[in-house]
Design a protein around this motif. Structure first.
Motif, short mmCIF file in Angstrom:
data_model
loop_
_atom_site.label_atom_id
_atom_site.label_comp_id
_atom_site.label_asym_id
_atom_site.label_seq_id
_atom_site.Cartn_x
_atom_site.Cartn_y
_atom_site.Cartn_z
N ALA A 158 0.83 -1.20 0.00
CA ALA A 158 0.00 0.00 0.00
C ALA A 158 0.86 1.25 0.00
O ALA A 158 0.56 2.24 -0.69
N ARG A 159 1.95 1.24 0.76
CA ARG A 159 2.83 2.42 0.82
C ARG A 159 3.47 2.69 -0.53
O ARG A 159 3.52 3.83 -1.00
N GLN A 160 3.96 1.64 -1.17
CA GLN A 160 4.61 1.82 -2.48
C GLN A 160 3.61 2.26 -3.54
O GLN A 160 3.91 3.12 -4.38
N ALA A 161 2.42 1.70 -3.50
CA ALA A 161 1.40 2.09 -4.48
C ALA A 161 1.03 3.56 -4.31
O ALA A 161 0.93 4.32 -5.30
N ALA A 162 0.86 4.02 -3.07
CA ALA A 162 0.54 5.42 -2.82
C ALA A 162 1.67 6.33 -3.29
O ALA A 162 1.44 7.41 -3.84
N ARG A 163 2.90 5.90 -3.08
CA ARG A 163 4.05 6.70 -3.52
C ARG A 163 4.09 6.82 -5.04
O ARG A 163 4.32 7.91 -5.59
N LEU A 164 3.85 5.73 -5.75
CA LEU A 164 3.88 5.78 -7.21
C LEU A 164 2.75 6.64 -7.76
O LEU A 164 2.93 7.35 -8.76
N LEU A 165 1.59 6.59 -7.12
CA LEU A 165 0.47 7.41 -7.57
C LEU A 165 0.76 8.90 -7.39
O LEU A 165 0.26 9.73 -8.15
N ALA A 166 1.56 9.24 -6.39
CA ALA A 166 1.88 10.65 -6.13
C ALA A 166 3.02 11.15 -7.01
O ALA A 166 3.27 12.36 -7.04
N SER A 167 3.70 10.27 -7.71
CA SER A 167 4.87 10.68 -8.49
C SER A 167 4.45 11.26 -9.83
O SER A 167 3.36 10.96 -10.35
N PRO A 168 5.30 12.10 -10.45
CA PRO A 168 4.98 12.63 -11.79
C PRO A 168 4.79 11.53 -12.83
O PRO A 168 4.07 11.74 -13.81
N ALA A 169 5.41 10.38 -12.62
CA ALA A 169 5.28 9.29 -13.59
C ALA A 169 3.85 8.76 -13.68
O ALA A 169 3.51 8.06 -14.64
N ALA A 170 3.01 9.06 -12.68
CA ALA A 170 1.61 8.63 -12.75
C ALA A 170 0.86 9.30 -13.89
O ALA A 170 -0.22 8.85 -14.27
N ASP A 171 1.43 10.38 -14.44
CA ASP A 171 0.81 11.00 -15.62
C ASP A 171 0.72 9.99 -16.76
O ASP A 171 -0.25 9.99 -17.53
N ALA A 172 1.74 9.13 -16.87
CA ALA A 172 1.74 8.11 -17.92
C ALA A 172 0.65 7.07 -17.68
O ALA A 172 0.08 6.52 -18.63
N PHE A 173 0.36 6.79 -16.41
CA PHE A 173 -0.76 5.89 -16.08
C PHE A 173 -2.07 6.50 -16.55
O PHE A 173 -2.89 5.84 -17.20
N LEU A 206 -8.77 13.81 -9.51
CA LEU A 206 -9.50 12.88 -8.64
C LEU A 206 -8.54 11.88 -8.00
O LEU A 206 -8.69 11.53 -6.82
N LEU A 207 -7.56 11.43 -8.76
CA LEU A 207 -6.64 10.42 -8.26
C LEU A 207 -5.80 10.96 -7.10
O LEU A 207 -5.71 10.34 -6.03
N ARG A 208 -5.19 12.11 -7.30
CA ARG A 208 -4.26 12.63 -6.30
C ARG A 208 -4.99 13.28 -5.13
O ARG A 208 -4.46 13.32 -4.01
N GLY A 209 -6.21 13.75 -5.36
CA GLY A 209 -6.98 14.32 -4.26
C GLY A 209 -7.97 13.35 -3.66
O GLY A 209 -8.74 13.72 -2.76
N ASN A 210 -7.98 12.11 -4.14
CA ASN A 210 -8.94 11.09 -3.72
C ASN A 210 -10.37 11.60 -3.85
O ASN A 210 -11.23 11.38 -2.99
N GLY A 211 -10.64 12.28 -4.98
CA GLY A 211 -11.97 12.78 -5.23
C GLY A 211 -12.95 11.67 -5.55
O GLY A 211 -12.55 10.56 -5.94
N PRO A 212 -14.24 11.90 -5.39
CA PRO A 212 -15.24 10.85 -5.57
C PRO A 212 -15.36 10.44 -7.04
O PRO A 212 -15.40 11.30 -7.94
N VAL A 213 -15.46 9.14 -7.27
CA VAL A 213 -15.54 8.64 -8.64
C VAL A 213 -16.82 9.09 -9.33
O VAL A 213 -16.87 9.15 -10.56
N HIS A 214 -17.86 9.42 -8.57
CA HIS A 214 -19.09 9.85 -9.23
C HIS A 214 -18.95 11.24 -9.86
O HIS A 214 -19.84 11.67 -10.59
N ASP A 215 -17.82 11.93 -9.60
CA ASP A 215 -17.56 13.15 -10.35
C ASP A 215 -17.37 12.86 -11.84
O ASP A 215 -17.56 13.74 -12.68
N PHE A 216 -17.00 11.63 -12.17
CA PHE A 216 -16.92 11.25 -13.58
C PHE A 216 -18.31 11.33 -14.24
O PHE A 216 -18.40 11.52 -15.45
#
Length: 825
Positions: free
Chosen positions: A518-533, A580-590
């Motif tokens: 969980a820690r590593q996943a959260a770190r990768l999501l916060a990185s600039p490389a998550a733009d590619a995701f 939404l990803l980095r702010g943990n916004g609600p998916v129903h905003d989609f």
């Protein structure tokens, strides 16, 4: 909407969330009372026959059937509304029993879990990986330009079964590895040179004669943006530098440039641009051996861009990477739409400006260049210096061999360290023996130590251990080992290989622990490389990869080309997702949101107030959509609306299928061969809604179209590139333009008057349906396989975690990463 419908949906969703797993109503009785009339002995609509359906579930077919029943009951599409309806309690009991049956089949081994087949890197992942390994962008090489086009599966480019490796692709891998290594690591020591160009700026085809007559090729002028039909002045090249640079490297380019006639008195509509915006000058690579130097080429990433001054010529400076043989070309990204059309219109509308001094045939381009007021960029001098020395011998040298660069006496250790990174796991004795064998063989043949090392690197880049994912599992079951898990996590969330911290967690074995994962996943999501995701996932889930595949006619959608709207459309969706990803916004905003991200181009397309205040230099900004009934959520985004149309016209069927598949996660069956095509209306005298009504009169068509069409009718308020409309294009003759009717009634009986009500209906009553689909989409993208019915219990577990944390998107991704599906082969 039917009165009270929203409350019933809410009650049903809450009951499902709280339902005990052990409840088991009589599913057979329910099917007998509500389903067998259409799916029994006399009829088998949609090829479903429920006479033999029983719990417990055994086999894949029964699991698929159970999931289909759950989907139809959840959407309230079955039983058909003209039939007697079960109560919400009955509906809930059957859904609960079927989900429990799927879970029991999975846990009991009656339906073994699906497995990811051996899969290779997609072309997208391949380029990202090489850029990471070599420490610099590789898109200037165009390594995958000649690769076979990637075959996506249900729009995803990560599915193992669709990533075929042909003999031709293997040959392309060999060529790509050779080019990359030789161009980046085999290049000679940089010996900087300086080139200066102050004339002989030849411009091609119909510009050549006028430029010689007016300027004797003294200036290099740019008259239009590069994405045009006529290619007259969109690319400026250096005629005396067609051979390009002598070796790959960094080059300093200085351009003496000026923007001319941005204050022209000619009608701005002639040029299709906003003359209040300063002109931009861009640099792209060109290769005179591959195609016309003044036409678009397959390899032309933007290397640099600057604002061009109006008042006087000034030096603009760029530091860019050029590959051996590439020559810089200059573009006008926000330039006029088409130079040729502009000249013709000025001839017609402004001939009096020239006071009859020229022939009646019209004002020639030469005269316009001399005395007219065509807005353009003028370049009078260019200097190029390079290749420039870099610390440590260059980014590639440091990335591959380490800070000290290549060391012949440490070559084996350096190559093994690089191979471990490339293979994404510790090396085996067999790996070391293979690397050593290649190197020793080349040394015996007389290669220098460095040349031998470079051949080993090529060998590594062509190895199955690099090209394919190693899905190694532990001894106690299907769970991935730490290095395979690290690889899956890195490519899912960063689209490239594991970084040093993630590799260390895998090396220690900690990564398989819940907290560390969980820690590593959260770190990768916060990185600039998550733009590619975000880019890779949205290209698949929303099919944005195909944006631009069916472009609209230029005459009806000029801005689409002149303002590069496809790029803006993709950026909006990506920024919204990342927010939404980095702010943990609600998916129903989609589904429904009171904000989006727009730049000046999209603000103008959407007719937002910000169109009057934003400048191009401001880029994308979060903008409020409060009170805006036309935008908000995915279905109000131009990218979604464009990719779900065909460029020329819209179709409720096409857009309805898109909504069904991408929003609700329901794939409609293909139409039977006996179904007639929808009759075209070449005169435009009827709307597609009217033609669809005739089409649905055919019994073979009615069943699917009653579900699909209402999902698309609401989107008829948008034209093929997402502009809001209240009427269709005017037909030929004197008939008025048909009004858009965006109302509809879903197969569940819920009615809406137009797009705003439809959007609210989805957000209120399809929230969990949408979220389940998003979970499935992410896990399919991340694991390289489509989820199956046996995986539904895992989807429900993720959904429950999302519900408990305000429906956050980051929570969804982290819960999916923690699931058995993600952590297993």
């Amino acid at each position: 909407m039917r009165r009270g419908g929203g409350f019933r949906w809410l009650a049903l969703g809450l009951a499902l969330a709280a339902a005990p797993a052990g409840a088991s109503p009589e599913v057979t009785d329910f099917l007998g009372r509500h389903c067998l009339r259409c799916h029994g002995a006399e009829k088998q609509k949609a090829d479903h026959d429920f006479r033999a359906f029983r719990l417990p579930l055994t086999g894949a077919a029964a699991l698929i059937e159970a999931k289909d029943i759950i989907d139809q009951l959840t959407l309230r599409e079955m039983p058909p509304r003209e039939e007697p309806q079960p109560s919400d309690a009955e509906r809930l009991a059957v859904i609960r029993a079927l989900r429990a049956g799927i879970a029991a089949a999975r846990d009991g081994g009656a339906a073994p879990g699906a497995r990811t087949v051996l899969r290779r890197l997609s072309n997208r992942e391949y380029e990202h990986t090489l850029a990471t390994l070599f420490g610099r962008r590789v898109d200037t090489l165009g390594l995958t330009a000649d690769f076979p086009k990637e075959k996506a599966s249900e729009r995803l480019d990560t599915i193992g079964r669709s990533l075929v490796t042909s003999g031709f692709l293997l040959d392309q891998y060999f060529q790509a590895a050779h080019r990359l290594v030789e161009q980046r690591l085999g290049r000679p020591e940089p010996v900087p040179r300086t080139w200066r160009f102050a004339g002989n700026f030849v411009q091609y085809e119909e510009l050549q004669g006028p430029h010689k007559a007016a300027f004797n090729f003294r200036y290099l002028n740019l008259y239009e943006q590069p994405n045009t039909d006529t290619r007259q002045g969109g690319y400026g090249h250096i005629e005396d530098f067609l051979q390009g640079v002598p070796s790959s490297g960094l080059y300093d380019i200085a351009v003496l440039a000026q923007a001319l006639h941005r204050d022209t008195h000619y009608d701005p509509a002639i040029f299709g641009i906003d003359l209040t915006e300063p002109f931009l000058l861009g640099v792209v690579p060109g290769d005179a051996t591959r195609n016309h130097i003044h036409y678009p080429q397959a390899i032309e990433p933007l290397l640099g861009q600057a604002v061009v001054p109006d008042d006087e010529p000034r030096w603009l400076r760029f530091r860019v990477w050029l590959e051996q043989g590439q020559t810089p070309r200059f573009i006008f990204p926000n330039g006029p739409h088409e130079s040729r059309a502009s000249v013709l219109q000025i001839n017609r509308r402004y001939a009096d400006d020239f006071q009859g001094r020229f022939a009646k045939a019209g004002v020639s381009r030469t005269h316009l260049l001399r005395e007219g007021k065509l807005p353009h960029i003028r370049i009078s001098e260019i200097t190029i210096e390079g290749p420039l020395p870099e610390p440590g011998g260059g980014a590639e040298e440091v990335a591959v061999f380490g800070p000290e660069g290549f060391q012949a006496d440490r070559a084996a250790a350096q190559l093994e360290a690089f191979a471990a990174r490339a293979y994404r796991r510790p090396l085996t004795p067999e790996d070391r023996a293979a690397l050593g064998g290649v190197r020793a063989g080349r040394l015996r043949e007389g290669a220098t130590p460095r040349a031998a090392a470079l051949d080993v690197i090529k060998f590594i880049l062509c190895s199955p251990s690099f090209l394919y994912f190693d899905e190694e599992t532990g001894a106690d079951g299907p769970r991935l080992g730490p290095h395979a898990l690290a690889t899956r996590l890195a490519y899912a969330l960063n689209a490239t290989l594991p970084d040093p911290e993630l590799r260390a967690a895998a090396d220690s074995g900690r990564l398989t622990e819940d907290a560390e994962l969980a820690r590593q996943a959260a770190r990768l999501l916060a990185s600039p490389a998550a733009d590619a995701f975000a880019a890779g996932f949205l290209d698949g889930w929303l099919n944005l990869r195909e944006l631009g595949g069916m472009p609209p006619p230029r005459e009806s959608a000029r801005a689409y080309y002149a303002e590069n709207l496809p790029e803006a459309m993709k950026t909006e969706a990506r920024l919204f997702f990342l927010h939404l990803l980095r702010g943990n916004g609600p998916v129903h905003d989609f589904l429904e949101a009171d904000y989006t991200f727009a730049d000046k181009r999209l603000a103008r397309l959407y007719q937002l107030p910000e169109r009057n205040t934003l400048r191009l230099a401001d880029g994308f900004q979060r903008v409020s959509l409060a009170g805006n009934a036309q935008r908000g959520g995915l279905l109000g985004m131009a990218g979604v609306l464009t990719v779900s149309a065909n460029g020329v016209e819209t179709s409720p069927v096409t857009r309805g299928v898109w909504v069904s598949e991408n929003i609700l996660g329901i794939r409609p069956p293909p139409p039977p061969d006996v179904v007639p095509a929808i009759e075209p209306d070449v005169n435009g005298t009827t709307t597609l809604r009217e033609r669809l009504a005739r089409h649905r009169a055919d019994a073979a068509c009615a069943e699917c179209h009653r579900k699909i069409d209402p999902l698309g009718f609401a989107l008829e308020s948008f034209d093929p590139i997402g502009r809001w409309r209240v009427a269709y294009p005017k037909p030929k003759g004197n008939a008025p333009a048909p009004a858009v009717d965006a109302s509809g009634e879903l197969s569940s009986g819920e009615a809406y008057a137009g797009f705003p009500e439809f959007r609210r209906l989805l957000a209120a009553n399809r929230r969990d349906v949408f979220t389940r689909n998003l979970v499935r989409q992410f896990l399919s993208y991340a694991t390289g396989r489509h989820l199956e019915a046996v995986d539904e219990p895992v989807v429900e577990q993720v959904l429950e975690a999302v519900r408990k944390d305000d429906h956050g998107l980051r929570t969804l991704v982290l819960a999916a990463v923690a699931s058995d599906v993600f952590r297993s082969r």
